[in-house]
Design a protein around this motif. Sequence first.
Motif, PDB file in Angstrom:
ATOM      1  N   LEU A   6      -8.576  25.888  79.360  1.00  0.00           N
ATOM      2  CA  LEU A   6      -8.548  27.280  78.941  1.00  0.00           C
ATOM      3  C   LEU A   6      -9.070  28.192  80.039  1.00  0.00           C
ATOM      4  N   ASN A   7      -8.524  29.392  80.086  1.00  0.00           N
ATOM      5  CA  ASN A   7      -9.118  30.457  80.875  1.00  0.00           C
ATOM      6  C   ASN A   7     -10.146  31.134  79.967  1.00  0.00           C
ATOM      7  N   TRP A   8     -11.424  30.935  80.257  1.00  0.00           N
ATOM      8  CA  TRP A   8     -12.470  31.398  79.341  1.00  0.00           C
ATOM      9  C   TRP A   8     -12.480  32.906  79.173  1.00  0.00           C
ATOM     10  N   GLN A   9     -12.004  33.638  80.156  1.00  0.00           N
ATOM     11  CA  GLN A   9     -12.044  35.097  80.085  1.00  0.00           C
ATOM     12  C   GLN A   9     -10.928  35.671  79.215  1.00  0.00           C
ATOM     13  N   THR A  10      -9.792  34.988  79.164  1.00  0.00           N
ATOM     14  CA  THR A  10      -8.635  35.566  78.482  1.00  0.00           C
ATOM     15  C   THR A  10      -8.193  34.807  77.239  1.00  0.00           C
ATOM     16  N   ALA A  11      -8.693  33.609  77.021  1.00  0.00           N
ATOM     17  CA  ALA A  11      -8.247  32.793  75.884  1.00  0.00           C
ATOM     18  C   ALA A  11      -8.599  33.462  74.554  1.00  0.00           C
ATOM     19  N   PRO A  12      -7.726  33.350  73.552  1.00  0.00           N
ATOM     20  CA  PRO A  12      -8.037  33.889  72.225  1.00  0.00           C
ATOM     21  C   PRO A  12      -9.315  33.273  71.671  1.00  0.00           C
ATOM     22  N   GLY A  13     -10.030  34.053  70.871  1.00  0.00           N
ATOM     23  CA  GLY A  13     -11.317  33.623  70.352  1.00  0.00           C
ATOM     24  C   GLY A  13     -11.272  32.326  69.584  1.00  0.00           C
ATOM     25  N   HIS A  14     -10.220  32.121  68.781  1.00  0.00           N
ATOM     26  CA  HIS A  14     -10.164  30.901  67.980  1.00  0.00           C
ATOM     27  C   HIS A  14     -10.024  29.662  68.864  1.00  0.00           C
ATOM     28  N   LEU A 165     -13.494  44.278  67.923  1.00  0.00           N
ATOM     29  CA  LEU A 165     -13.051  42.934  67.574  1.00  0.00           C
ATOM     30  C   LEU A 165     -11.992  42.431  68.550  1.00  0.00           C
ATOM     31  N   SER A 166     -11.010  43.276  68.816  1.00  0.00           N
ATOM     32  CA  SER A 166      -9.920  42.878  69.716  1.00  0.00           C
ATOM     33  C   SER A 166     -10.438  42.560  71.111  1.00  0.00           C
ATOM     34  N   SER A 167     -11.406  43.355  71.583  1.00  0.00           N
ATOM     35  CA  SER A 167     -11.976  43.119  72.903  1.00  0.00           C
ATOM     36  C   SER A 167     -12.730  41.796  72.953  1.00  0.00           C
ATOM     37  N   ALA A 168     -13.423  41.471  71.867  1.00  0.00           N
ATOM     38  CA  ALA A 168     -14.241  40.252  71.853  1.00  0.00           C
ATOM     39  C   ALA A 168     -13.403  38.996  71.704  1.00  0.00           C
ATOM     40  N   ILE A 169     -12.377  39.034  70.853  1.00  0.00           N
ATOM     41  CA  ILE A 169     -11.610  37.824  70.579  1.00  0.00           C
ATOM     42  C   ILE A 169     -10.333  37.733  71.410  1.00  0.00           C
ATOM     43  N   GLU A 232     -20.931  32.756  77.135  1.00  0.00           N
ATOM     44  CA  GLU A 232     -20.766  34.207  77.244  1.00  0.00           C
ATOM     45  C   GLU A 232     -19.751  34.729  76.226  1.00  0.00           C
ATOM     46  N   ARG A 233     -18.638  34.032  76.087  1.00  0.00           N
ATOM     47  CA  ARG A 233     -17.615  34.470  75.130  1.00  0.00           C
ATOM     48  C   ARG A 233     -18.115  34.352  73.690  1.00  0.00           C
ATOM     49  N   ILE A 234     -18.785  33.255  73.377  1.00  0.00           N
ATOM     50  CA  ILE A 234     -19.284  33.044  72.013  1.00  0.00           C
ATOM     51  C   ILE A 234     -20.322  34.104  71.655  1.00  0.00           C
ATOM     52  N   LEU A 235     -21.242  34.384  72.560  1.00  0.00           N
ATOM     53  CA  LEU A 235     -22.282  35.377  72.292  1.00  0.00           C
ATOM     54  C   LEU A 235     -21.690  36.769  72.138  1.00  0.00           C
ATOM     55  N   ARG A 236     -20.638  37.054  72.890  1.00  0.00           N
ATOM     56  CA  ARG A 236     -19.973  38.352  72.768  1.00  0.00           C
ATOM     57  C   ARG A 236     -19.344  38.498  71.383  1.00  0.00           C
ATOM     58  N   MET A 237     -18.667  37.475  70.919  1.00  0.00           N
ATOM     59  CA  MET A 237     -18.070  37.520  69.589  1.00  0.00           C
ATOM     60  C   MET A 237     -19.142  37.651  68.517  1.00  0.00           C
ATOM     61  N   ARG A 238     -20.191  36.863  68.654  1.00  0.00           N
ATOM     62  CA  ARG A 238     -21.274  36.886  67.664  1.00  0.00           C
ATOM     63  C   ARG A 238     -21.925  38.262  67.599  1.00  0.00           C
TER      64      ARG A 238
END
Length: 258
Positions: A6-14, A165-169, A232-238
């Motif tokens: 996965l590309n961690w910066q662009t991959a969908p949140g799920h 939401l869209s920015s985070a996920i 970083e991605r998980i904390l941003r979503m949370r």
Amino acid sequence: MSQTALNWQTAPGHQVLAKAGKKILRPGGRAATEQLFTSANFQPGDTVLELAASFGHSAIALAKQHQVEVTGIERNLESVEIAQENIATAKVTDQVRVIEGDIFGLDRVEGEFDFVLAEAILTMQTPAGKAKILKGVRDRLKPGGYFLSHELLIGHRKTEICQALSSAIRVNANPLTEIEWVQACETAGLEVECHQMGAMGLLTLEQMLKDEGWFGTMKFAWNALTRPQLRERILRMRQVFQDHQNELGYIVLCAKRP
């Protein structure tokens, strides 16, 4: 088989959460899904079409628990292949199949079903996308069949929440209010017979433990701690979920094709 990195910066949140080890990816978690299935009152031999079946985990669990026959459609071919392996390992090939397909092309799916199941699918669609999918759902249901839905609920339609939401996920997020979810189904020719709502706790510790268990939760935490970009991605979503916790929830509904 190997899975694509996965590309961690662009991959969908799920996909990010799944890579971290999370198996239950619905806003209301396992408990909300169980509410939905109780409303469905499945009978052995009922047929179910599951939209966006991913790796087949939920289809396998549904077939085993309720003795129903499940057809899952999944757009990603790699996910379909993994699902087929999982189905064979679970020894439910006589009850479950996952095929390549698009939720916007349900007219290409053969047959009619007693139930169509969609969890955390419609939230990510535009109004036109929701309408198209729901029309396809209605057409795939037998007369008297039921649409089972589990989606993200918003208390008020606030543009800034959807944008956050869209920015985070990294996926379009367009949750609806209670009235709007009911109206979307009814516009497609589906009669909502019951619906329930509750708090959205996708990344809260309490819901994590209920959904994933202690071992699964610790595995998820370890993966996040040892992979900085994933963390970083998980904390941003949370953080986004926490910032808007008073406006976000889940809704499960059961709607009938007349």
